[in-house]
Design a protein around this motif. Sequence first.
Motif, PDB file in Angstrom:
ATOM      1  N   ASN A  28      -4.232   1.912   8.366  1.00 57.22           N
ATOM      2  CA  ASN A  28      -5.172   1.338   9.229  1.00 57.22           C
ATOM      3  C   ASN A  28      -6.084   2.977   9.747  1.00 57.22           C
ATOM      4  O   ASN A  28      -6.461   4.215   9.095  1.00 57.22           O
ATOM      5  CB  ASN A  28      -3.630   2.124  10.487  1.00 57.22           C
ATOM      6  CG  ASN A  28      -3.190   0.867  10.430  1.00 57.22           C
ATOM      7  OD1 ASN A  28      -3.494  -0.510  10.778  1.00 57.22           O
ATOM      8  ND2 ASN A  28      -1.716   1.318  10.116  1.00 57.22           N
ATOM      9  N   THR A  71       4.290  -9.934   9.320  1.00 57.78           N
ATOM     10  CA  THR A  71       3.592 -10.475  10.153  1.00 57.78           C
ATOM     11  C   THR A  71       3.977 -11.408  10.694  1.00 57.78           C
ATOM     12  O   THR A  71       3.321 -12.162  11.118  1.00 57.78           O
ATOM     13  CB  THR A  71       2.374 -10.689   9.195  1.00 57.78           C
ATOM     14  OG1 THR A  71       2.420 -11.208   8.462  1.00 57.78           O
ATOM     15  CG2 THR A  71       1.781  -8.948   9.546  1.00 57.78           C
ATOM     16  N   GLY A  93      -3.706  -3.752   3.414  1.00 60.62           N
ATOM     17  CA  GLY A  93      -2.271  -3.774   3.591  1.00 60.62           C
ATOM     18  C   GLY A  93      -1.827  -4.629   1.798  1.00 60.62           C
ATOM     19  O   GLY A  93      -2.313  -5.152   1.462  1.00 60.62           O
ATOM     20  N   THR A  94      -0.930  -3.861   1.740  1.00 64.20           N
ATOM     21  CA  THR A  94      -0.356  -4.801   0.678  1.00 64.20           C
ATOM     22  C   THR A  94       0.413  -5.460   0.390  1.00 64.20           C
ATOM     23  O   THR A  94       1.478  -3.796   1.502  1.00 64.20           O
ATOM     24  CB  THR A  94      -0.549  -3.900  -1.032  1.00 64.20           C
ATOM     25  OG1 THR A  94      -0.397  -4.572  -1.880  1.00 64.20           O
ATOM     26  CG2 THR A  94      -0.099  -2.934  -1.069  1.00 64.20           C
ATOM     27  N   THR A  95       1.380  -6.598   0.134  1.00 67.65           N
ATOM     28  CA  THR A  95       3.034  -6.621  -0.331  1.00 67.65           C
ATOM     29  C   THR A  95       3.193  -7.260  -1.332  1.00 67.65           C
ATOM     30  O   THR A  95       2.987  -7.334  -2.605  1.00 67.65           O
ATOM     31  CB  THR A  95       3.025  -7.600   1.099  1.00 67.65           C
ATOM     32  OG1 THR A  95       2.149  -9.007   0.425  1.00 67.65           O
ATOM     33  CG2 THR A  95       2.623  -7.261   2.610  1.00 67.65           C
ATOM     34  N   ARG A 153      -3.629  -7.854   2.839  1.00 74.07           N
ATOM     35  CA  ARG A 153      -4.117  -8.799   4.005  1.00 74.07           C
ATOM     36  C   ARG A 153      -4.749  -7.649   4.494  1.00 74.07           C
ATOM     37  O   ARG A 153      -5.011  -6.121   4.640  1.00 74.07           O
ATOM     38  CB  ARG A 153      -2.412  -7.952   5.125  1.00 74.07           C
ATOM     39  CG  ARG A 153      -2.955  -7.991   6.477  1.00 74.07           C
ATOM     40  CD  ARG A 153      -1.961  -8.040   7.219  1.00 74.07           C
ATOM     41  NE  ARG A 153      -2.028  -8.376   8.526  1.00 74.07           N
ATOM     42  CZ  ARG A 153      -1.350  -9.283   9.455  1.00 74.07           C
ATOM     43  NH1 ARG A 153      -1.641 -10.265   9.357  1.00 74.07           N
ATOM     44  NH2 ARG A 153      -2.254  -8.750  11.082  1.00 74.07           N
ATOM     45  N   ARG A 198       5.897  -3.548   2.477  1.00 70.13           N
ATOM     46  CA  ARG A 198       4.402  -3.699   3.220  1.00 70.13           C
ATOM     47  C   ARG A 198       3.570  -2.471   3.150  1.00 70.13           C
ATOM     48  O   ARG A 198       4.420  -0.900   3.915  1.00 70.13           O
ATOM     49  CB  ARG A 198       4.107  -4.245   4.221  1.00 70.13           C
ATOM     50  CG  ARG A 198       3.380  -4.747   4.806  1.00 70.13           C
ATOM     51  CD  ARG A 198       3.271  -5.752   6.684  1.00 70.13           C
ATOM     52  NE  ARG A 198       3.475  -6.512   5.803  1.00 70.13           N
ATOM     53  CZ  ARG A 198       3.185  -7.977   6.119  1.00 70.13           C
ATOM     54  NH1 ARG A 198       1.999  -7.921   5.508  1.00 70.13           N
ATOM     55  NH2 ARG A 198       3.344  -9.027   5.707  1.00 70.13           N
ATOM     56  N   THR A 215       0.271   0.176   4.605  1.00 67.17           N
ATOM     57  CA  THR A 215      -0.748  -0.452   5.605  1.00 67.17           C
ATOM     58  C   THR A 215      -1.556   0.885   5.710  1.00 67.17           C
ATOM     59  O   THR A 215      -1.411   1.760   6.915  1.00 67.17           O
ATOM     60  CB  THR A 215      -0.554  -1.518   6.649  1.00 67.17           C
ATOM     61  OG1 THR A 215       0.823  -2.415   6.457  1.00 67.17           O
ATOM     62  CG2 THR A 215      -1.599  -1.379   6.943  1.00 67.17           C
ATOM     63  N   GLU A 217      -5.043 -13.308   4.990  1.00 64.34           N
ATOM     64  CA  GLU A 217      -3.752 -12.179   4.455  1.00 64.34           C
ATOM     65  C   GLU A 217      -2.937 -13.365   3.600  1.00 64.34           C
ATOM     66  O   GLU A 217      -3.117 -14.501   4.261  1.00 64.34           O
ATOM     67  CB  GLU A 217      -2.104 -12.165   5.361  1.00 64.34           C
ATOM     68  CG  GLU A 217      -0.488 -11.589   4.820  1.00 64.34           C
ATOM     69  CD  GLU A 217      -0.026 -11.357   5.993  1.00 64.34           C
ATOM     70  OE1 GLU A 217       1.522 -10.566   5.539  1.00 64.34           O
ATOM     71  OE2 GLU A 217       0.001 -11.683   6.960  1.00 64.34           O
ATOM     72  N   SER A 268      -7.437  -2.698   8.876  1.00 65.91           N
ATOM     73  CA  SER A 268      -6.156  -2.702   8.461  1.00 65.91           C
ATOM     74  C   SER A 268      -6.323  -2.885   7.700  1.00 65.91           C
ATOM     75  O   SER A 268      -6.418  -4.071   7.029  1.00 65.91           O
ATOM     76  CB  SER A 268      -5.118  -3.512   9.221  1.00 65.91           C
ATOM     77  OG  SER A 268      -4.811  -2.470  10.816  1.00 65.91           O
ATOM     78  N   ASN A 296       3.917  -3.273  10.967  1.00 61.68           N
ATOM     79  CA  ASN A 296       4.008  -2.691   9.273  1.00 61.68           C
ATOM     80  C   ASN A 296       5.467  -3.380   8.346  1.00 61.68           C
ATOM     81  O   ASN A 296       5.175  -2.801   7.669  1.00 61.68           O
ATOM     82  CB  ASN A 296       3.954  -1.280  10.126  1.00 61.68           C
ATOM     83  CG  ASN A 296       3.160  -0.771  10.806  1.00 61.68           C
ATOM     84  OD1 ASN A 296       1.455  -1.350  10.199  1.00 61.68           O
ATOM     85  ND2 ASN A 296       2.667  -0.173  11.215  1.00 61.68           N
ATOM     86  N   SER A 324      -7.425  -6.863   8.196  1.00 60.60           N
ATOM     87  CA  SER A 324      -7.361  -7.316   9.899  1.00 60.60           C
ATOM     88  C   SER A 324      -8.654  -6.089  10.088  1.00 60.60           C
ATOM     89  O   SER A 324      -8.634  -4.886   9.647  1.00 60.60           O
ATOM     90  CB  SER A 324      -6.226  -7.256  10.252  1.00 60.60           C
ATOM     91  OG  SER A 324      -6.365  -6.955  11.586  1.00 60.60           O
TER      92      SER A 324
END
Length: 787
Positions: free
Chosen positions: A784, A146, A248-250, A263, A780, A782, A284, A246, A143, A265
């Motif tokens: 889940n 990676t 997510g954004t960064t 990302r 990041r 995320t 990702e 999962s 989180n 997953s």
Amino acid sequence: MTRLFMIFFLLVVSARLFAQSDVQTGSIKGTITGSDNTPAVSATVRLKGTKKAALTNNEGFFTIEHIQPGNYTLSISSVGHQLQEKEVVVVAGSSTEVSVQLSQAKTQLTEVVVSAGRTRESIDQVPSSVSIVGIKTLQQNINITTNLGDILENRIPGLAPSTGLSSNFGQTLRGRSLLIMVDGVPQSTPLRNGAMDLRALDPAVIERIEVVKGATAIYGNGAAGGLINYFTRNPKTNKLLNSHTSVGTTGSLIKRANSMGGRLSQLFYGDKGKFSYVVSGVYEQTGEQKDADGDVLPPVYGLSETDSYNGFVKLAYDINARHKVQATYNFYSSRQTTNYLTVNGDYKNGIKTTAALGQNKGVPQGVKGNHNLGVQFSGETGVANTRYDADVYYQSVDNVFFYSEAFVDGGISRILSKKNGARLVLNTPFTMDHMAFNFTYGLDAQRDVTSQPLVDGRIWVPEMDMFNLAPFAQAKLTLFDKIVLKGGVRYEKINIGVDDYATLPSRNTTTGAVTPSMNVKGGDIKYNAVVSNVGLRYNLSDYFSPYVSFSQGFSVSDIGLVLRSARVNDIAKINTEAVIVDNYEAGFVSKIKNFRFEATGYISKSSLGANSVYDNGEFVVVRTPERIYGYELAADMQVTKYLQAGVSYTYTEGKVDADNDGKYNGEKDEYLPGQRIAPPKLTGHVDYTVIPGKLNVLLQYTGIMKRNRFARNSSDSYDPYKAPVKAYNLFNSSVGYNFSETTSLNLGIENMFNEDYFTARSQWGAFNDSYTKGKGAAYRLTLNVKL
């Protein structure tokens, strides 16, 4: 005739007496299961106050016979479980039946490890230092980042600072090269170490990481400083279908423009009867990564604008109660497609390397493809409680590097390596009185074909065809559940075939001088070596458990690096001798209630080093004796039910015996350079459950301290790899909120105080083209969902 009658009479009387004795005694039999209700295999069952003991078989069953009637206490121990006792009553002429389910170990002191001895054992039976990163820690860190180099930097004492890049060059373990494995399959390429093996797979498919520090005899080639073994996910459920999604954004918190990435997953797993499976897919994409000033980080080995893919499948089937088969496949790719070019900085004047928009030459750099395929059979042989693990595997990697003007007419190199091998590991345990004996033995066979051509087909490092055959054996003796004596031996037989080749012309990027090509006669490079290890651990009490060990490590030097810079016309004239490392270690573990402390000191020696230095625009290998020493301190505490904290300190130092006089204090003797010896490191973490079941906060600190061992050169700067490192401090955090049992939202912050710093690698490197700042503050976010 009289003599025969007397013998017959004695036999009859003996039989009567034995029968009467057997009637006057009783027995105990039963079944031991683990915390997951599966049979506890090879659990030790002792009858306290007597010399009687037994081991459970593959179905968890045991029998203890010829016991005098009375009240007794059974003591049951099994790897990964808490010691358990049960009161029993033995009646003459009958058998007492018991059934015991063990509880899972709650502390790291009894956590199960595999990598230290190639068989399951508790960490308190290992006479050396081992670190473990479990799935909870991994999931919390995913989180935040990676990048496995960043994750391990904070949690593994003895591991050098993360580079923050796709390359882990310089991220050594105790000052030496380390062996990276996935489920025991080597990922490293010691024939031509491209230092891109730490990122061999996505952390989402990892269940636990085991790190064995110091030279490791039982694993062979490449483990001079130790090993990191990634264990992939296993299903732990009684449901056919489970799902973990999962999304997510960064992005950068300093300058968000073009920094956003994403990302996805997806993990499916489950079991039904004898069949179990895990299937995972990860994608990702990163945006532009920025430093603390908001400037785009340069692309060389960078992780900006990188597309990463990971596909993973594991299928397992229980053939019967005694045998199991498992097949695993993992594919990983991570390549950078960027519109930026590197703008060289000026190390001497403290000007950082930057990035500018432009068209890159060649193809995207990174891991083009890393394939791992393995089939494993495991179970019980049916002879003397012996268990076996037999597997065959295939591993192929294609690592593509950046464009370099060091090649005449320019070029991009790639490392191609293919490994296939087979392994057989047998483990035979038995127990008697107050002694338990465990014998592990087997054979490793591997073929490794590695080369380093340029993308356009020119050959920089010729194809090296290595065949390695290595039988090994290791014995462990445990006395009174306190004293553990362990020793082993491994025989390495290696042959490396190299055809005739020509070195590639190169250009000094500073002076422009060209080193011409040279024709080199090939041949076979052969090694025959025996390495050994021995260790002693005394678990005197929870308060004090000391250990000492000696272990040797075998490693061929970076043969490819030697071959590509050859200055002679025959490989027989090149010093390609293997490096044998002698590692001496002493330490202790103290545990007081919920507090655990470990201190370890070590000395690592090799009479023939393999230290690469930058000489006149080329990498060359210096084969002089080396000595490395250091110590590690680590403390963990469960402060309250909802608060856990830990801290560690690492110190490593090393020198070369340049005058070869057996001492390390002469005028010519130098400290080992920065790509080998890391500066001291201080780490800490606090894991706090603010609202049980709802809100969790993780704070992590990594402090890289200064190291200044080298003098300035004639130009008032520093030679490559021999430059000082200034201290810097990094703080990361993760906040997780559970909306329900199935849904959670996590926010991770890297470099939360936006520390403006040059990475350790860019500092000790002293190169203008890689004098790079570290990553600035980034987030990041995320979501889940587990079903």
